[in-house]
Design a protein around this motif. Structure first.
Motif, short mmCIF file in Angstrom:
data_model
loop_
_atom_site.label_atom_id
_atom_site.label_comp_id
_atom_site.label_asym_id
_atom_site.label_seq_id
_atom_site.Cartn_x
_atom_site.Cartn_y
_atom_site.Cartn_z
N ARG A 425 -83.37 41.70 -72.98
CA ARG A 425 -81.95 41.96 -73.20
C ARG A 425 -81.30 40.68 -73.69
NH1 ARG A 425 -80.21 46.49 -70.57
NH2 ARG A 425 -78.41 46.26 -71.94
N LEU A 426 -80.11 40.80 -74.23
CA LEU A 426 -79.51 39.69 -74.96
C LEU A 426 -78.20 39.23 -74.34
CD1 LEU A 426 -80.13 38.06 -77.58
CD2 LEU A 426 -78.57 39.61 -78.77
N MET A 427 -78.04 37.91 -74.29
CA MET A 427 -76.76 37.28 -73.99
C MET A 427 -76.54 36.13 -74.96
SD MET A 427 -76.20 37.06 -69.87
CE MET A 427 -77.65 36.09 -69.57
N LEU A 428 -75.33 35.60 -74.97
CA LEU A 428 -75.01 34.37 -75.68
C LEU A 428 -74.64 33.30 -74.67
CD1 LEU A 428 -72.79 35.30 -78.78
CD2 LEU A 428 -74.96 34.07 -78.83
N LYS A 429 -74.97 32.06 -74.98
CA LYS A 429 -74.61 30.94 -74.12
C LYS A 429 -74.10 29.80 -74.99
CE LYS A 429 -76.86 27.33 -71.35
NZ LYS A 429 -76.74 26.31 -72.41
N TYR A 437 -71.61 32.09 -70.58
CA TYR A 437 -72.56 33.16 -70.87
C TYR A 437 -71.77 34.41 -71.22
CZ TYR A 437 -76.48 30.49 -68.95
OH TYR A 437 -77.46 29.54 -68.71
N MET A 438 -72.13 35.03 -72.33
CA MET A 438 -71.46 36.24 -72.77
C MET A 438 -72.47 37.38 -72.85
SD MET A 438 -69.13 34.79 -75.90
CE MET A 438 -67.89 33.52 -75.66
N SER A 439 -72.06 38.55 -72.38
CA SER A 439 -72.91 39.73 -72.43
C SER A 439 -72.10 40.89 -73.01
CB SER A 439 -73.43 40.08 -71.04
OG SER A 439 -72.35 40.36 -70.16
N ALA A 440 -72.75 42.03 -73.16
CA ALA A 440 -72.08 43.21 -73.70
C ALA A 440 -72.51 44.42 -72.87
CB ALA A 440 -72.44 43.41 -75.17
N VAL A 441 -71.84 44.62 -71.75
CA VAL A 441 -72.28 45.68 -70.83
C VAL A 441 -71.29 46.83 -70.74
CG1 VAL A 441 -73.73 44.18 -69.44
CG2 VAL A 441 -71.33 44.42 -68.87
N GLY A 442 -70.31 46.88 -71.63
CA GLY A 442 -69.40 48.02 -71.59
C GLY A 442 -67.99 47.64 -71.97
N PHE A 444 -65.37 47.22 -70.31
CA PHE A 444 -64.61 46.32 -69.44
C PHE A 444 -65.26 44.95 -69.27
CE2 PHE A 444 -63.80 50.69 -67.76
CZ PHE A 444 -62.50 50.81 -68.23
N SER A 445 -66.30 44.68 -70.02
CA SER A 445 -67.00 43.41 -69.88
C SER A 445 -66.11 42.25 -70.29
CB SER A 445 -68.27 43.42 -70.73
OG SER A 445 -68.97 42.22 -70.60
N SER A 446 -65.99 41.24 -69.44
CA SER A 446 -65.19 40.06 -69.77
C SER A 446 -66.06 39.01 -70.44
CB SER A 446 -64.51 39.50 -68.52
OG SER A 446 -65.48 39.12 -67.56
N SER A 447 -65.43 38.00 -71.01
CA SER A 447 -66.14 37.05 -71.86
C SER A 447 -67.10 36.15 -71.10
CB SER A 447 -65.12 36.17 -72.61
OG SER A 447 -64.38 35.38 -71.69
N ASP A 448 -66.99 36.07 -69.78
CA ASP A 448 -67.86 35.18 -69.01
C ASP A 448 -68.73 35.94 -68.02
OD1 ASP A 448 -65.94 36.03 -67.23
OD2 ASP A 448 -65.62 34.07 -66.32
N TYR A 449 -68.98 37.22 -68.31
CA TYR A 449 -69.67 38.06 -67.32
C TYR A 449 -71.18 38.03 -67.52
CZ TYR A 449 -71.05 42.06 -64.52
OH TYR A 449 -71.66 42.86 -63.59
N VAL A 450 -71.89 37.74 -66.43
CA VAL A 450 -73.35 37.79 -66.40
C VAL A 450 -73.75 38.98 -65.54
CG1 VAL A 450 -75.47 36.63 -65.72
CG2 VAL A 450 -73.58 35.30 -66.68
N PRO A 451 -74.40 39.99 -66.08
CA PRO A 451 -74.82 41.14 -65.26
C PRO A 451 -75.69 40.71 -64.09
CG PRO A 451 -75.07 41.63 -67.60
CD PRO A 451 -74.74 40.18 -67.50
N GLY A 452 -75.54 41.39 -62.98
CA GLY A 452 -76.30 41.04 -61.78
C GLY A 452 -77.80 41.07 -62.01
N ALA A 453 -78.27 41.99 -62.85
CA ALA A 453 -79.71 42.11 -63.09
C ALA A 453 -80.27 40.94 -63.89
CB ALA A 453 -80.00 43.42 -63.84
N TYR A 454 -79.39 40.15 -64.53
CA TYR A 454 -79.86 39.01 -65.32
C TYR A 454 -79.90 37.72 -64.51
CZ TYR A 454 -78.63 41.98 -69.38
OH TYR A 454 -78.53 43.00 -70.30
N GLU A 455 -79.20 37.71 -63.39
CA GLU A 455 -79.04 36.47 -62.63
C GLU A 455 -80.37 35.93 -62.13
OE1 GLU A 455 -74.54 37.26 -60.87
OE2 GLU A 455 -76.24 37.27 -59.51
N GLY A 456 -80.52 34.62 -62.23
CA GLY A 456 -81.69 33.94 -61.68
C GLY A 456 -82.96 34.08 -62.50
N GLN A 457 -82.88 34.73 -63.66
CA GLN A 457 -84.09 34.94 -64.46
C GLN A 457 -84.32 33.78 -65.43
OE1 GLN A 457 -85.91 37.90 -63.62
NE2 GLN A 457 -84.34 37.55 -62.06
N ARG A 458 -85.58 33.39 -65.59
CA ARG A 458 -85.94 32.43 -66.63
C ARG A 458 -85.96 33.17 -67.95
NH1 ARG A 458 -85.72 27.20 -66.42
NH2 ARG A 458 -87.51 27.03 -67.80
N ALA A 459 -85.30 32.60 -68.96
CA ALA A 459 -85.11 33.32 -70.21
C ALA A 459 -85.28 32.39 -71.41
CB ALA A 459 -83.71 33.95 -70.24
#
Length: 742
Positions: A425-429, A437-442, A444-459
């Protein structure tokens, strides 16, 4: 590669992913019902006549006698019975029912008889068309005396129709008792076509109950299909048989132990499983194509990562002013922001770019669009790659450096076991002093939102600039804390003057972090958040005003006004459902509801709403006194089953989080409160806490409850610590207060 193809068609494709299932636009077709019954008779004959030895055994081994249920045999099949691209998915289980919990679990099956498969839009259902999946359910109940009873899905009843007109059916299993065996199947039949030329299957080799025998069978026509699969986390490999115009894969495993799959487990990281794709093949490979008649097994994970990077670079290089919609308007907004905010930081400019593009893709309304302004709109989203490619293009043009982050979500495979490029999956940093960190999850997604499922992952990181062509290392995605993800309830309770058994509740709810999205989707109205964002971006006219000023679209403006009014009338139902979610029952009266803060941007991190209502069922009369079930007022709490109290599997929770309930009870004149001291709790350890304090002041009892899950992950050795706080919360729910007549 499928994402790559999408971007060539349209860089910012709006995905309205609410597929209308079981939508009925015309009178029910009696022929469809007759056809369903006829096909059901064929399906049950096919399944019951199949010779699979495991389904003849109805004896539970001694070592499993204490289990709630035992799966004596399980079989899953994925087959293509002819070359017409028809796909049959069949699950069959034989289960011994050993206690009341298992009896409740298997006493009925909920399903959609018809379900539409489509690529998007608000489509209508045509039963038995090649765009519809049809499901058949059947069960046999074997009694200890050897007798048998049957029940089938043509006897199922409709139990629910949601706002999208989706019908949910339930097939009850009459006469099922502890000690019985139930042998049941679920068969879904549909077509694979070029608009939906792909099926993704996950076979998890485990269950909440032990499995004595588990078989998987896959069969596909060589002339049409290709198969690909990955065996993960130590799962055995398939036995392959190719020839006779069919490709066949078979697997049989025995004595699979029970696992707490429904309690904080992550099958993709913890359980042996098989991921499998059946897809329409071609004569050549490449560009995401697979050769027909070929089985591809256990692909190289590093190669898939490199392919994902190469695809992203290619998509980035194709992004240009020629294929970016409404680019001129975006530039006008950005230029005006820079003129009006000359001292804006890089982070503020990046956020503004994000919100402008979000508005253009999801909030803006054009005359030719279908009118969708009710709750369905809240589930709209943008293609992740297309949206972030657009944002990055504007960042680069405004001298803001950013990297793409290719992350494998924590509830998906680890990097070492990815199966396809879409596992990333894709984010911008941004790369400045304060990375964003920017994501596109819907919507209501705000400009600094990191989805919970992405947290702590090496990417892996891929530079967003136009010259770089490869990775630049990896990054660990930041992790939110329990303080970032809060649900806070401020509750004022009073007792009815005419009826003390009616509880009046004034409630203010505030949610932050990962809690926001669900509440926003459930409660917000498009009319309100559209207006808020339009004004925030300085857009002088609403689309309603633009339509009203146009002779051509004047009627359309009136249609939207009616749609907005209908949606606002429905909002009361949204709030009633939300109250039921919290209190497990509908209120007697909903006096007031109001959205205070919508939480649409990072500058407003909270969503807040208020409700005022009356509830029955919490206060019981006891002579001259009253008993208040105070513990239930914080909502349902998790109860750990006896079979789950011993745990060997690590604990994967969605995210660190905290719940606060600040309750204030107005003590009625002439009464005193007893039992408040029994409410107090103080469990606090490295995994979580459950703390309750009470005090009496100015004729009021104040109870403060705080429950905290401090981390999203805990090793199995820490399970006893989590049990302490979970048990404390469950015990609190049983506590009562006595209102004693003075």
């Amino acid at each position: 590669m499928r994402t790559f193809i999408i971007v060539l068609v349209s860089l910012l494709l709006l995905v309205m992913g609410m597929v209308a299932q079981d939508r009925k636009t015309a009178p029910w077709d009696v022929k469809a019902e007759v056809k369903y019954k006829k096909r059901l008779a064929e399906v049950k004959e096919e399944i019951w006549s199949a010779e699979h030895a495991g389904f003849n055994n109805r004896t539970v081994p001694t070592e499993h006698a204490g289990e709630s249920a035992v799966i004596l045999s399980k079989r899953q099949e994925l087959t293509t019975p002819d070359k017409d691209r028809e796909l049959h998915q069949t699950t069959r289980l034989l289960v011994k029912i050993n206690d009341k919990a298992a009896l409740e679990e298997y006493s009925g099956f909920t399903f959609n008889q018809y379900e539409l498969y489509a690529t998007g839009g608000f489509n209508t259902l045509d039963p038995f068309s090649k765009t519809t999946a049809v499901t058949y359910v059947g069960a046999r109940v074997y009694k200890p005396d050897g007798s048998m009873k049957e029940v089938y899905s043509d006897e199922a009843v409709v139990t629910d129709v949601d706002r999208w007109k989706r019908k949910q059916r339930k097939l009850a299993i009459p006469g099922l008792q502890v000690g019985d065996c139930i042998d049941y199947f679920i068969r879904t039949e549909r077509f694979i076509n070029h608009a939906n030329a792909y099926t993704e299957e996950v076979f998890v080799l485990g269950d909440e109950h032990p499995i004595l025998e588990y078989a998987i069978h896959v069969a596909a026509w060589e002339e049409v299909f290709a198969l690909e699969y990955r065996a993960m986390n130590g799962a055995p490999d398939f036995k392959q048989k190719i020839g006779g115009r069919m490709m066949e894969l078979d697997m049989l495993v025995r004595n699979v132990p029970a696992q707490p799959l429904n309690l904080w487990m992550n099958p993709f990281r913890q359980m042996p499983l098989i991921r499998l794709h059946l897809r329409i093949g071609g004569r050549r490979e490449g560009l995401g194509r697979r050769r027909e008649g070929t089985v591809y097994s256990n692909p190289n994970a590093v190669k898939i990562r490199d392919e994902s990077v190469a695809q992203l670079v290619a998509m980035r290089n194709l992004t240009s002013r020629q294929n970016l919609p409404f680019l001129g308007e975006v530039w006008e907004h950005v230029k005006r922001f820079k003129r009006e905010h000359r001292n804006a930081t890089e982070e503020e400019l990046a956020a503004h770019i994000y919100y402008v593009i979000r508005y253009m893709g999801l909030y803006r309304v054009k005359p030719g669009e279908e009118i969708v302004v009710d709750q369905r709109r809240n589930y709209a989203g943008l293609n992740e790659h297309n949206f972030l490619l657009y944002v990055n293009y504007m960042l680069v043009k405004n001298d803001i450096e950013a990297d793409y982050v290719l992350v494998t979500p924590r509830y998906g495979p680890a990097q070492s076991e990815v199966f396809e490029t879409d596992d990333y999956r894709l984010m911008l940093k941004t790369t400045g002093k304060k990375p964003v960190y920017m994501s596109a999850v819907g919507i209501f997604s705000s400009s600094d939102y990191v989805p919970g499922a992405y947290e702590g992952q090496r990417a892996p990181l891929v530079p967003g600039g136009p010259k770089a062509t490869s990775m630049k290392g990896q990054v660990e995605v930041p992790v939110s804390t329990a303080a970032d993800n809060r649900q806070v309830e401020r509750l004022q309770f009073s007792f009815g003057e005419a009826d003390m058994q009616q509880l009046r509740i004034a409630r203010t709810t505030t949610v932050t972090g990962h809690f926001k999205k669900t509440q926003q989707q459930q409660l917000l109205l498009f009319e309100d958040y559209y207006e808020a964002e339009r004004k925030a971006l300085g857009i002088p006219q609403s689309f309603m005003e633009e339509f009203a000023d146009s002779r051509r679209n004047k009627v359309l403006a009136e249609e939207y006004r009616h749609a907005f009014d209908r949606a606002r009338e429905e909002q009361r139902e949204y709030f009633l459902d939300e109250i039921k979610d919290q209190f497990e029952r509908l209120p007697e009266v909903l006096e007031m509801f109001n959205i205070v803060k919508m939480g649409l941007r990072h500058t407003e991190p909270e969503m807040e709403y208020t409700t005022r209502f009356s509830m029955n069922g919490y206060v019981k009369k006891a002579g001259n006194n009253y008993i208040l079930e105070a513990g239930r007022l914080i909502g349902p709490q998790m109860a750990i089953k006896p079979s789950q109290r011993e745990r060997k599997a690590d604990i994967y929770m969605p995210f660190a989080r905290s719940f606060e309930y600040n309750m204030e009870f107005a003590i009625p004149p002439g009464y005193t409160v007893e039992g408040a001291d029994k409410l107090a709790r103080n469990i606090d350890n490295e995994c979580g806490s459950f703390i309750v304090t009470t005090r009496t002041t100015d004729g009021k009892l104040v109870v403060q409850v705080r429950k905290v899950y401090k981390n999203a992950f805990a090793p199995a050795a820490k399970w006893p610590l989590l049990l302490q706080m979970v048990d404390a919360a469950e015990e609190f729910q049983q506590q009562k207060l006595l209102l004693k007549k003075a």
